[in-house]
Design a protein around this motif. Sequence first.
Motif, mmCIF file in Angstrom:
data_model
loop_
_atom_site.group_PDB
_atom_site.id
_atom_site.type_symbol
_atom_site.label_atom_id
_atom_site.label_comp_id
_atom_site.label_asym_id
_atom_site.label_seq_id
_atom_site.Cartn_x
_atom_site.Cartn_y
_atom_site.Cartn_z
ATOM 1 N N GLY A 147 23.875 66.007 54.681
ATOM 2 C CA GLY A 147 24.561 66.197 55.805
ATOM 3 C C GLY A 147 24.992 64.793 56.453
ATOM 4 N N ASN A 148 25.148 63.868 55.930
ATOM 5 C CA ASN A 148 25.438 62.647 56.161
ATOM 6 C C ASN A 148 27.089 62.703 56.474
ATOM 7 O OD1 ASN A 148 23.068 61.434 55.765
ATOM 8 N ND2 ASN A 148 23.611 60.154 53.845
ATOM 9 N N MET A 149 27.369 61.763 57.443
ATOM 10 C CA MET A 149 28.631 61.669 57.908
ATOM 11 C C MET A 149 29.371 60.612 57.046
ATOM 12 S SD MET A 149 30.217 60.463 61.623
ATOM 13 C CE MET A 149 30.012 62.276 62.413
ATOM 14 N N ASP A 150 30.630 60.939 56.484
ATOM 15 C CA ASP A 150 31.361 59.965 55.958
ATOM 16 C C ASP A 150 31.802 58.689 56.744
ATOM 17 O OD1 ASP A 150 33.680 58.524 54.341
ATOM 18 O OD2 ASP A 150 33.771 60.187 52.906
ATOM 19 N N ILE A 151 31.451 57.787 56.311
ATOM 20 C CA ILE A 151 31.540 56.361 57.193
ATOM 21 C C ILE A 151 32.980 55.904 57.175
ATOM 22 C CG2 ILE A 151 30.803 53.873 57.626
ATOM 23 C CD1 ILE A 151 28.455 55.908 58.515
ATOM 24 N N ASN A 152 33.590 56.177 56.094
ATOM 25 C CA ASN A 152 35.052 55.502 55.883
ATOM 26 C C ASN A 152 35.818 56.310 56.714
ATOM 27 O OD1 ASN A 152 34.135 53.228 54.468
ATOM 28 N ND2 ASN A 152 34.142 54.486 52.624
ATOM 29 N N LYS A 153 35.444 57.763 56.549
ATOM 30 C CA LYS A 153 36.461 58.780 57.333
ATOM 31 C C LYS A 153 36.287 58.403 58.798
ATOM 32 C CE LYS A 153 36.113 62.692 54.009
ATOM 33 N NZ LYS A 153 35.415 63.784 53.812
ATOM 34 N N LEU A 154 35.147 57.941 59.179
ATOM 35 C CA LEU A 154 34.848 57.759 60.494
ATOM 36 C C LEU A 154 35.685 56.713 60.986
ATOM 37 C CD1 LEU A 154 33.427 58.559 63.492
ATOM 38 C CD2 LEU A 154 31.495 57.007 62.547
ATOM 39 N N LYS A 155 35.595 55.498 60.489
ATOM 40 C CA LYS A 155 36.446 54.519 60.611
ATOM 41 C C LYS A 155 37.941 54.667 60.632
ATOM 42 C CE LYS A 155 33.514 51.070 58.447
ATOM 43 N NZ LYS A 155 33.407 50.230 57.092
ATOM 44 N N HIS A 156 38.348 55.233 59.591
ATOM 45 C CA HIS A 156 39.516 55.783 59.573
ATOM 46 C C HIS A 156 40.247 56.486 60.576
ATOM 47 C CE1 HIS A 156 43.233 58.099 58.015
ATOM 48 N NE2 HIS A 156 43.494 56.717 57.760
ATOM 49 N N LEU A 157 39.334 57.380 61.220
ATOM 50 C CA LEU A 157 39.702 58.410 62.105
ATOM 51 C C LEU A 157 39.769 57.418 63.546
ATOM 52 C CD1 LEU A 157 40.040 61.512 62.967
ATOM 53 C CD2 LEU A 157 37.677 61.154 63.903
ATOM 54 N N ILE A 158 38.830 56.678 63.683
ATOM 55 C CA ILE A 158 38.777 55.790 64.845
ATOM 56 C C ILE A 158 40.101 55.096 64.921
ATOM 57 C CG2 ILE A 158 37.719 54.209 66.256
ATOM 58 C CD1 ILE A 158 35.043 55.142 65.091
ATOM 59 N N GLU A 159 40.678 54.283 63.790
ATOM 60 C CA GLU A 159 41.542 53.260 63.823
ATOM 61 C C GLU A 159 42.783 54.032 63.822
ATOM 62 O OE1 GLU A 159 40.712 50.769 60.480
ATOM 63 O OE2 GLU A 159 38.926 50.032 61.879
ATOM 64 N N SER A 160 43.080 55.069 63.322
ATOM 65 C CA SER A 160 44.225 56.088 63.227
ATOM 66 C C SER A 160 44.531 56.497 64.622
ATOM 67 C CB SER A 160 44.403 56.744 62.227
ATOM 68 O OG SER A 160 43.538 57.668 62.198
ATOM 69 N N LYS A 161 43.535 57.222 65.217
ATOM 70 C CA LYS A 161 43.697 57.894 66.387
ATOM 71 C C LYS A 161 43.458 56.959 67.983
ATOM 72 C CE LYS A 161 44.385 61.696 64.333
ATOM 73 N NZ LYS A 161 45.595 62.343 64.280
ATOM 74 N N GLY A 162 42.772 55.775 67.549
ATOM 75 C CA GLY A 162 42.529 54.902 68.689
ATOM 76 C C GLY A 162 41.348 55.322 69.363
ATOM 77 N N PRO A 163 40.353 54.360 69.656
ATOM 78 C CA PRO A 163 38.943 54.689 70.295
ATOM 79 C C PRO A 163 39.179 55.222 71.459
ATOM 80 C CG PRO A 163 39.293 52.295 69.923
ATOM 81 C CD PRO A 163 40.520 52.805 69.173
ATOM 82 N N LYS A 164 40.300 54.849 72.035
ATOM 83 C CA LYS A 164 40.281 55.411 73.814
ATOM 84 C C LYS A 164 40.353 57.088 73.669
ATOM 85 C CE LYS A 164 42.465 52.020 76.431
ATOM 86 N NZ LYS A 164 43.246 51.088 75.383
ATOM 87 N N ASN A 165 40.995 57.650 72.508
ATOM 88 C CA ASN A 165 40.951 59.148 72.392
ATOM 89 C C ASN A 165 39.723 59.628 71.906
ATOM 90 O OD1 ASN A 165 43.823 59.131 73.410
ATOM 91 N ND2 ASN A 165 44.181 58.243 71.274
ATOM 92 N N ILE A 166 38.799 59.028 71.563
ATOM 93 C CA ILE A 166 37.588 59.572 71.178
ATOM 94 C C ILE A 166 36.372 59.245 72.334
ATOM 95 C CG2 ILE A 166 36.015 59.590 69.186
ATOM 96 C CD1 ILE A 166 38.208 58.673 67.508
ATOM 97 N N PRO A 167 36.199 60.196 73.149
ATOM 98 C CA PRO A 167 35.194 59.767 74.250
ATOM 99 C C PRO A 167 33.856 59.940 73.959
ATOM 100 C CG PRO A 167 36.191 62.056 74.597
ATOM 101 C CD PRO A 167 37.075 61.367 73.295
ATOM 102 N N PHE A 168 33.530 60.486 72.755
ATOM 103 C CA PHE A 168 32.091 60.569 71.908
ATOM 104 C C PHE A 168 32.187 61.022 70.748
ATOM 105 C CE2 PHE A 168 31.948 64.303 74.579
ATOM 106 C CZ PHE A 168 31.545 65.454 73.563
ATOM 107 N N CYS A 169 31.150 60.780 69.968
ATOM 108 C CA CYS A 169 30.988 61.072 68.484
ATOM 109 C C CYS A 169 29.791 61.900 68.429
ATOM 110 C CB CYS A 169 31.145 59.964 67.704
ATOM 111 S SG CYS A 169 30.708 60.172 65.680
ATOM 112 N N MET A 170 29.671 63.116 67.698
ATOM 113 C CA MET A 170 28.440 63.588 67.433
ATOM 114 C C MET A 170 27.955 63.583 66.020
ATOM 115 S SD MET A 170 28.989 67.275 69.689
ATOM 116 C CE MET A 170 27.497 67.477 69.933
ATOM 117 N N ILE A 171 26.808 64.014 66.044
ATOM 118 C CA ILE A 171 26.434 64.115 64.615
ATOM 119 C C ILE A 171 25.223 65.137 64.565
ATOM 120 C CG2 ILE A 171 24.569 61.908 64.827
ATOM 121 C CD1 ILE A 171 25.468 61.495 61.832
#
Length: 460
Positions: free
Chosen positions: A156-180
């Motif tokens: 059930g682990n989250m893919d850490i690299n995909k998370l980093k890539h998503l934040i950097e490509s979409k911009g942290p301002k567009n991600i009001p929170f992350c869920m797990i």
Amino acid sequence: MHTIIEPFRIKMTEALPITTREQREAWLASAHNNVFLLNAENITIDLLTDSGTGAMSTHQWAAMMLGDESYAGSTSWHRFENTVREITGFKHIFPVHQGRAAERILSVTRLKPGAIIPNNSHFDTTRANIEFAGAQAVDLLTPEGQDSYSSKPFKGNMDINKLKHLIESKGPKNIPFCMITVTNNAGGGQPVAMENIGAVKKILENYHIPLVIDACRFAENSYFIKKYEPGFSGRSILEIAQEMFALADAATMSAKKDGLANIGGFFGCHNDEWAEDFRNVLILTEGFPTYGGLAGRDLEAIAVGLKEALEYEYQRYRHATVEYMASRLITRGIPIVRPAGGHAVFIDAGAFCPHLKPCDYPGIGLVNALYIEGGIRAVELGSVMFGRHLPGAPEEIPAPRELVRLAFPRRVYTQSHFDYVVEVLDVVFGRRDAIPPFVITKQAPFLRHFTAHFGRNEGP
Ligand SMILES: Cc1ncc(COP(=O)(O)O)c(C=O)c1O
């Protein structure tokens, strides 16, 4: 002793309906081939969900008699709040009538159109509430998590690299929170390691993005951590849960799972502004913040249930039950997601029915065959539940996997019930070529699996 017994005895019984094949065929036809639309009185073994279907203990029933039904500030609320705070440590705690109410209020208060919410895998109600607010729900499961047959722990682990890539490509301002989501229901009930939650938290902290845990099965996840993650075997399940919640900024919870209650849930957070906004919508739609859509007696049942879910003997028995069924199905060559999840066995309906394509909805075919053969109700977690229809696209995008979930209600069925389920599955597996393709003949715009009508696809 090697035999792991049910750590309870039965004080009250409820008769199971024993029905005929002809009756079941007629009932399923009048339910438009959707088992959600069947009457429960026509089901022998109901494995549709583990949500709100558990049996309460004598302590829970006794606690219900203490229910204080005062509108505001009841003693039941204080008992509930104290228990939830002891486990989660959150500054602000709000009861809600079930998990999706917490998801809905969180979504309407924190999301704007265009926002992006990552998760290991969003459950259907979480995804629907996020999308209803105009935001995008993104699943970031690891490659092992998507491989039904890898028997690695913590799929059930989250893919850490995909998370980093998503934040950097979409911009942290567009991600009001992350869920797990613990455990990951949509992905086979697989657990998330403490190490993974910690790594997710570390990345999010760098970008000032809060972490929200979907905590429905927090106790089952904590048991998996105790059993399989190095360094945790000597810790109590409660201590592990506390450590997990300490990594979160907020949590949504359906107490219908690891609250061992038939209804209820909560939202918890540390942030005062989040709490203020949540409280205001809660009052508007659920009720005063000390009852949040629940009766005082429900708050009492949850307060006791949350603690019972953290008992070692209970978790050991629960996991042994799921493993018992999983091992018998594997022996028979029935394709299931491995290793066994915490609350359910997930059958790979795509591999079970190789003659059917995702657009034939093999999960619906299998679910319907289980009902006709043995009066068992299961649920499809495949392209009906998770298939996507993008605007303007001619064809639907299928779900990544065509799964059928046999969810285990808590403390309800005994070993002979599970032996019966295995026997029915064995018979259906022997005749799997006869499982027909299905088409959707009617559907709702959201959460269509609950009410859709299906017809057998008789071909051109
Ligand atoms: C992982 C997960 N999140 C959220 C929910 C929603 O909870 P509820 O059914 O109480 O609204 C569920 C329910 O099955 C779930 O499994």
